[in-house]
Design a protein around this motif. Sequence first.
Motif, PDB file in Angstrom:
ATOM      1  N   ALA A 261      -4.125 -50.369  18.685  1.00 32.79           N
ATOM      2  CA  ALA A 261      -5.016 -49.371  19.298  1.00 32.79           C
ATOM      3  C   ALA A 261      -6.407 -49.962  19.397  1.00 32.79           C
ATOM      4  O   ALA A 261      -7.092 -50.124  18.398  1.00 32.79           O
ATOM      5  N   ASN A 262      -6.801 -50.293  20.609  1.00 32.83           N
ATOM      6  CA  ASN A 262      -8.124 -50.874  20.847  1.00 32.83           C
ATOM      7  C   ASN A 262      -9.074 -49.886  21.511  1.00 32.83           C
ATOM      8  O   ASN A 262     -10.148 -50.268  21.958  1.00 32.83           O
ATOM      9  N   HIS A 263      -8.646 -48.637  21.601  1.00 34.89           N
ATOM     10  CA  HIS A 263      -9.489 -47.594  22.169  1.00 34.89           C
ATOM     11  C   HIS A 263      -9.281 -46.338  21.343  1.00 34.89           C
ATOM     12  O   HIS A 263      -8.159 -46.031  20.953  1.00 34.89           O
ATOM     13  N   VAL A 264     -10.375 -45.631  21.084  1.00 37.34           N
ATOM     14  CA  VAL A 264     -10.295 -44.460  20.202  1.00 37.34           C
ATOM     15  C   VAL A 264      -9.371 -43.378  20.763  1.00 37.34           C
ATOM     16  O   VAL A 264      -8.794 -42.590  20.012  1.00 37.34           O
ATOM     17  N   ASP A 265      -9.169 -43.371  22.080  1.00 37.36           N
ATOM     18  CA  ASP A 265      -8.282 -42.386  22.677  1.00 37.36           C
ATOM     19  C   ASP A 265      -6.897 -42.942  22.998  1.00 37.36           C
ATOM     20  O   ASP A 265      -6.170 -42.387  23.818  1.00 37.36           O
ATOM     21  N   ALA A 266      -6.544 -44.037  22.355  1.00 33.80           N
ATOM     22  CA  ALA A 266      -5.167 -44.539  22.444  1.00 33.80           C
ATOM     23  C   ALA A 266      -4.356 -43.852  21.352  1.00 33.80           C
ATOM     24  O   ALA A 266      -4.751 -43.874  20.188  1.00 33.80           O
ATOM     25  N   GLN A 267      -3.263 -43.223  21.731  1.00 33.96           N
ATOM     26  CA  GLN A 267      -2.392 -42.587  20.729  1.00 33.96           C
ATOM     27  C   GLN A 267      -1.057 -43.301  20.716  1.00 33.96           C
ATOM     28  O   GLN A 267      -0.293 -43.223  21.671  1.00 33.96           O
TER      29      GLN A 267
ATOM     30  N   LEU B 247      -8.468 -43.136  14.085  1.00 37.80           N
ATOM     31  CA  LEU B 247      -9.543 -43.870  14.752  1.00 37.80           C
ATOM     32  C   LEU B 247     -10.738 -42.946  14.964  1.00 37.80           C
ATOM     33  O   LEU B 247     -10.568 -41.785  15.300  1.00 37.80           O
ATOM     34  N   GLU B 249     -15.081 -43.246  16.513  1.00 31.81           N
ATOM     35  CA  GLU B 249     -16.052 -44.096  17.208  1.00 31.81           C
ATOM     36  C   GLU B 249     -15.334 -45.250  17.935  1.00 31.81           C
ATOM     37  O   GLU B 249     -14.469 -45.001  18.767  1.00 31.81           O
ATOM     38  N   LYS B 252     -10.733 -49.908  15.574  1.00 25.63           N
ATOM     39  CA  LYS B 252      -9.530 -50.498  16.165  1.00 25.63           C
ATOM     40  C   LYS B 252      -8.500 -50.771  15.071  1.00 25.63           C
ATOM     41  O   LYS B 252      -8.857 -51.237  13.986  1.00 25.63           O
ATOM     42  N   VAL B 253      -7.248 -50.505  15.374  1.00 27.97           N
ATOM     43  CA  VAL B 253      -6.198 -50.717  14.379  1.00 27.97           C
ATOM     44  C   VAL B 253      -4.987 -51.380  15.019  1.00 27.97           C
ATOM     45  O   VAL B 253      -4.546 -50.995  16.096  1.00 27.97           O
ATOM     46  N   ILE B 274      -0.944 -43.983  15.161  1.00 25.64           N
ATOM     47  CA  ILE B 274      -2.370 -44.312  15.258  1.00 25.64           C
ATOM     48  C   ILE B 274      -2.994 -43.390  16.306  1.00 25.64           C
ATOM     49  O   ILE B 274      -2.441 -43.240  17.391  1.00 25.64           O
ATOM     50  N   GLY B 275      -4.115 -42.803  15.989  1.00 27.74           N
ATOM     51  CA  GLY B 275      -4.779 -41.964  16.977  1.00 27.74           C
ATOM     52  C   GLY B 275      -6.006 -41.325  16.379  1.00 27.74           C
ATOM     53  O   GLY B 275      -6.273 -41.456  15.195  1.00 27.74           O
TER      54      GLY B 275
END
Lengths: 305, 305
Positions: A261-267, B247, B249, B252-253, B274-275
Amino acid sequence: MNQITDELLRLISANPIDGKSAFNIREDSQCAGRQSTENISIENKEGAPGIVIRVKPGTKGETVYIPACVTHAGVDDLVYNDFYIGEGADVTVQAGCGVHSEGEEQARHNGIHRFFLEKNAKVLYLEKHIATGNGTGEKRIDPVTDIELAEGASLEMDTVQLGGVTSTTRKTRAVLQKDARLVVRERIMTDGDEYARTDFVVRMEGEGGACDLVSRSVARGNSRQEFYSTIKGNAPCTGHSECDAILAENGKVLAQPGLEANHVDAQLIHEAAIGKIAGEQLLKLRTLGLTSEEAEEKIIQGFLK
Amino acid sequence: MNQITDELLRLISANPIDGKSAFNIREDSQCAGRQSTENISIENKEGAPGIVIRVKPGTKGETVYIPACVTHAGVDDLVYNDFYIGEGADVTVQAGCGVHSEGEEQARHNGIHRFFLEKNAKVLYLEKHIATGNGTGEKRIDPVTDIELAEGASLEMDTVQLGGVTSTTRKTRAVLQKDARLVVRERIMTDGDEYARTDFVVRMEGEGGACDLVSRSVARGNSRQEFYSTIKGNAPCTGHSECDAILAENGKVLAQPGLEANHVDAQLIHEAAIGKIAGEQLLKLRTLGLTSEEAEEKIIQGFLK
């Protein structure tokens, strides 16, 4: 077209090729038949073995058939097939590969398929792999699938390998733009000393991208399977992967699914389960009169359906 | 013992060191205090920095405290601590590490802990990591944990890193024999430009082995986390791993959990998610009068509890 190809086509085809549709039959690295239609053209690829399939924008409801067969040992078939799917088209691509060998040498098909879907284009991609014959040489099928989905495009891939393939490495790469959608359903069964490796890498680069990978596999005999996947969410998007494997006899399975997940809104979500068939499931079917072998077979067929 | 160590000890200790128990306090690569008891001996390790902790067979209900502190920049502390836990013992090990820096140079603690649990021995291992101070140099904590569990032995590891650590690489390896049991609960929160990497490798070699890894993490600011795990089932055994990350701000994970079933009676399961925090969860708390920052904080605290 030889008799073995005829038999292999029967095994790998969800639907038989009809006379009206576009098709290309590849037999031992040669073209054994081809037809283009008004909306779907098939031409030789320049500079490399393979074909270029072009689907006109807006084409709806058509199917293109591109099966490939290797009918004897000593063939190492490498082919590059490119698909250009025009804006708003909605078509089915029925691929599939059969390898037959009675010899000691390796028989191999290595098909590299690239899909370029334009805006809002839609593809159902059916792929079935099988190997037959009593040859002691390796029967290999190593497909590579590269998918580029423009805004709003979607591709559904249904890929099945049910038996006889000694060794397979299956690589699938996809890049999804805004609102693009990728669905993959994979089913693999290995037996004997077979080896199967699957490797998915999906990158979601646009807002609203969605991908769903589901892999179901059965490892029997002394066979070994490896499942790798990486879902990268670089934009607001959703990703799900699932990997379920049934073990029987001395089957071995490794599953290594990755989420990035490289974006905060990636689920992103993943589940995996590996194990043999539960005793109570077998017992239930045996009380209905099935032998334990029949019960196991029934459960496996249901699982891979 | 200096005042910074005193403060760090307060932060990393679930329970304060009591006068009756065995303990060893490490401060800037030196021993700042040590006590052995009738059942638990602590001695210097030969040939390398560190200590050897021996717990007599059958010891029950005792705790050994082995905190380590780095109190200023320019310290690179490497320590090897070995734990020999006798048959049937049941003890708590409270480790933990604090790093404080006001300087520009790196301050680092690198603790290599090896656990050897004899038959039916049981350990609760508590580990808390924190870094403090306004130093611009890296504050690093890189723990390595090697665990060997004999027949019937069990270890529960509760490991927490809640803030300030610029960079951490956490490696945990375990080998489980017959009926051995490993439980790991990991909680990590990163913020700013912090980086945290976790790497578990668990091998189950004996019948009836069981392992359960649960990792919960929060990545805030511009921080980045990587989670890797491999559970190998080489015998009839059960394994479960779970990796949940929130996550916020620009956090990244990456999560890459692996399952490797090398025995038909190995049952392995994994889940990952992840979200960011769901909007409806925040809304619910805001209707109760919390600001959106307070609501987010409350959810994160509950998640890491």
